[in-house]
Every structure is written in C-alpha cells, then in structure tokens.
Design a protein around this motif. Structure first.
Motif, PDB file in Angstrom:
ATOM      1  N   GLN A 195     -91.637  16.875 -17.592  1.00 11.84           N
ATOM      2  CA  GLN A 195     -92.564  17.704 -18.365  1.00 11.84           C
ATOM      3  C   GLN A 195     -93.931  17.750 -17.681  1.00 11.84           C
ATOM      4  O   GLN A 195     -94.551  18.792 -17.618  1.00 11.84           O
ATOM      5  CB  GLN A 195     -92.686  17.153 -19.791  1.00 11.84           C
ATOM      6  N   ILE A 196     -94.395  16.615 -17.141  1.00  7.77           N
ATOM      7  CA  ILE A 196     -95.679  16.563 -16.460  1.00  7.77           C
ATOM      8  C   ILE A 196     -95.628  17.401 -15.186  1.00  7.77           C
ATOM      9  O   ILE A 196     -96.540  18.166 -14.900  1.00  7.77           O
ATOM     10  CB  ILE A 196     -96.080  15.101 -16.153  1.00  7.77           C
ATOM     11  N   VAL A 197     -94.555  17.265 -14.434  1.00 10.81           N
ATOM     12  CA  VAL A 197     -94.404  18.050 -13.209  1.00 10.81           C
ATOM     13  C   VAL A 197     -94.344  19.533 -13.547  1.00 10.81           C
ATOM     14  O   VAL A 197     -94.961  20.357 -12.878  1.00 10.81           O
ATOM     15  CB  VAL A 197     -93.144  17.603 -12.429  1.00 10.81           C
ATOM     16  N   ASP A 198     -93.636  19.879 -14.612  1.00 13.94           N
ATOM     17  CA  ASP A 198     -93.523  21.276 -15.014  1.00 13.94           C
ATOM     18  C   ASP A 198     -94.880  21.875 -15.372  1.00 13.94           C
ATOM     19  O   ASP A 198     -95.190  22.982 -14.963  1.00 13.94           O
ATOM     20  CB  ASP A 198     -92.584  21.421 -16.213  1.00 13.94           C
ATOM     21  N   VAL A 199     -95.674  21.143 -16.150  1.00 17.21           N
ATOM     22  CA  VAL A 199     -96.970  21.687 -16.553  1.00 17.21           C
ATOM     23  C   VAL A 199     -97.890  21.818 -15.341  1.00 17.21           C
ATOM     24  O   VAL A 199     -98.665  22.770 -15.253  1.00 17.21           O
ATOM     25  CB  VAL A 199     -97.607  20.883 -17.712  1.00 17.21           C
ATOM     26  N   ARG A 200     -97.796  20.911 -14.395  1.00 19.97           N
ATOM     27  CA  ARG A 200     -98.606  21.038 -13.171  1.00 19.97           C
ATOM     28  C   ARG A 200     -98.245  22.325 -12.434  1.00 19.97           C
ATOM     29  O   ARG A 200     -99.120  23.062 -11.999  1.00 19.97           O
ATOM     30  CB  ARG A 200     -98.398  19.832 -12.258  1.00 19.97           C
ATOM     31  N   GLN A 201     -96.956  22.572 -12.289  1.00 18.78           N
ATOM     32  CA  GLN A 201     -96.529  23.788 -11.603  1.00 18.78           C
ATOM     33  C   GLN A 201     -96.916  25.031 -12.388  1.00 18.78           C
ATOM     34  O   GLN A 201     -97.323  26.037 -11.816  1.00 18.78           O
ATOM     35  CB  GLN A 201     -95.015  23.770 -11.357  1.00 18.78           C
ATOM     36  N   GLU A 202     -96.823  24.969 -13.708  1.00 22.78           N
ATOM     37  CA  GLU A 202     -97.224  26.101 -14.560  1.00 22.78           C
ATOM     38  C   GLU A 202     -98.714  26.406 -14.386  1.00 22.78           C
ATOM     39  O   GLU A 202     -99.115  27.565 -14.349  1.00 22.78           O
ATOM     40  CB  GLU A 202     -96.916  25.811 -16.031  1.00 22.78           C
ATOM     41  N   ILE A 203     -99.535  25.360 -14.293  1.00 23.14           N
ATOM     42  CA  ILE A 203    -100.975  25.550 -14.081  1.00 23.14           C
ATOM     43  C   ILE A 203    -101.215  26.264 -12.756  1.00 23.14           C
ATOM     44  O   ILE A 203    -101.977  27.232 -12.686  1.00 23.14           O
ATOM     45  CB  ILE A 203    -101.723  24.198 -14.133  1.00 23.14           C
ATOM     46  N   LEU A 204    -100.580  25.781 -11.709  1.00 25.31           N
ATOM     47  CA  LEU A 204    -100.762  26.392 -10.390  1.00 25.31           C
ATOM     48  C   LEU A 204    -100.262  27.830 -10.370  1.00 25.31           C
ATOM     49  O   LEU A 204    -100.924  28.722  -9.825  1.00 25.31           O
ATOM     50  CB  LEU A 204    -100.046  25.562  -9.319  1.00 25.31           C
TER      51      LEU A 204
ATOM     52  N   LEU B 244    -103.890  16.848 -11.007  1.00 21.54           N
ATOM     53  CA  LEU B 244    -103.984  17.787  -9.883  1.00 21.54           C
ATOM     54  C   LEU B 244    -105.305  17.630  -9.146  1.00 21.54           C
ATOM     55  O   LEU B 244    -105.360  17.730  -7.922  1.00 21.54           O
ATOM     56  CB  LEU B 244    -103.804  19.224 -10.373  1.00 21.54           C
ATOM     57  N   GLN B 245    -106.379  17.373  -9.891  1.00 20.70           N
ATOM     58  CA  GLN B 245    -107.673  17.167  -9.249  1.00 20.70           C
ATOM     59  C   GLN B 245    -107.658  15.866  -8.432  1.00 20.70           C
ATOM     60  O   GLN B 245    -108.152  15.832  -7.303  1.00 20.70           O
ATOM     61  CB  GLN B 245    -108.789  17.107 -10.286  1.00 20.70           C
ATOM     62  N   GLU B 246    -107.075  14.827  -8.989  1.00 19.78           N
ATOM     63  CA  GLU B 246    -106.997  13.546  -8.281  1.00 19.78           C
ATOM     64  C   GLU B 246    -106.175  13.675  -6.995  1.00 19.78           C
ATOM     65  O   GLU B 246    -106.484  13.039  -5.994  1.00 19.78           O
ATOM     66  CB  GLU B 246    -106.374  12.493  -9.199  1.00 19.78           C
TER      67      GLU B 246
END
Length: 69
Positions: free
Chosen positions: A3-12, A52-54
C-alpha cells in the motif's frame, strides 16, 4: 508494505500528469484525487510524501507544492 509503495507511485504518476519533472506541482491538485478517488488516507499520503522526500525522489516546497526531481 505494498500500500505504501502504491501510494508513492500514485503520487509520482499524478505529479507527472500535471507537469514535467522539475516543475512544481500543487499538492492541492493531487492530494484530493488520492484521498477521494484512490481511497488512500491522508496519513498514508503524508507518510509517502515524506518518504519520497527522504529518498530524494521529490522536493517538498513552500506554498503546499512539490517537485519531482
């Protein structure tokens, strides 16, 4: 974890649909889509933004904006 990986990709993906990499994007343009349409929680989105910022994938900017690096 996925879920965390998915939301990161969705943001990008959402940021890249709005502007070219390196161009600032308002979080107000992508946040509501992730929460209301994609059903992520606000906490998941915020945690993903900080991760993502880190990782130096994005830069969080003043004025509630971000930039894909």
């Amino acid at each position: 974890m996925t879920q965390i990986v998915d939301v990161r990709q969705e943001i990008l993906d959402a940021a890249n649909r709005k502007a070219e990499p390196g161009t600032p994007v308002s979080l107000l343009e992508i946040g509501p889509v992730l929460v209301l349409e994609k059903n992520y929680t606000e906490l998941e989105v915020v945690d993903a933004l900080y991760a993502l910022q880190e990782q130096k994938v994005i830069e969080l900017l003043d004025g509630n904006r971000m930039r894909v690096l």
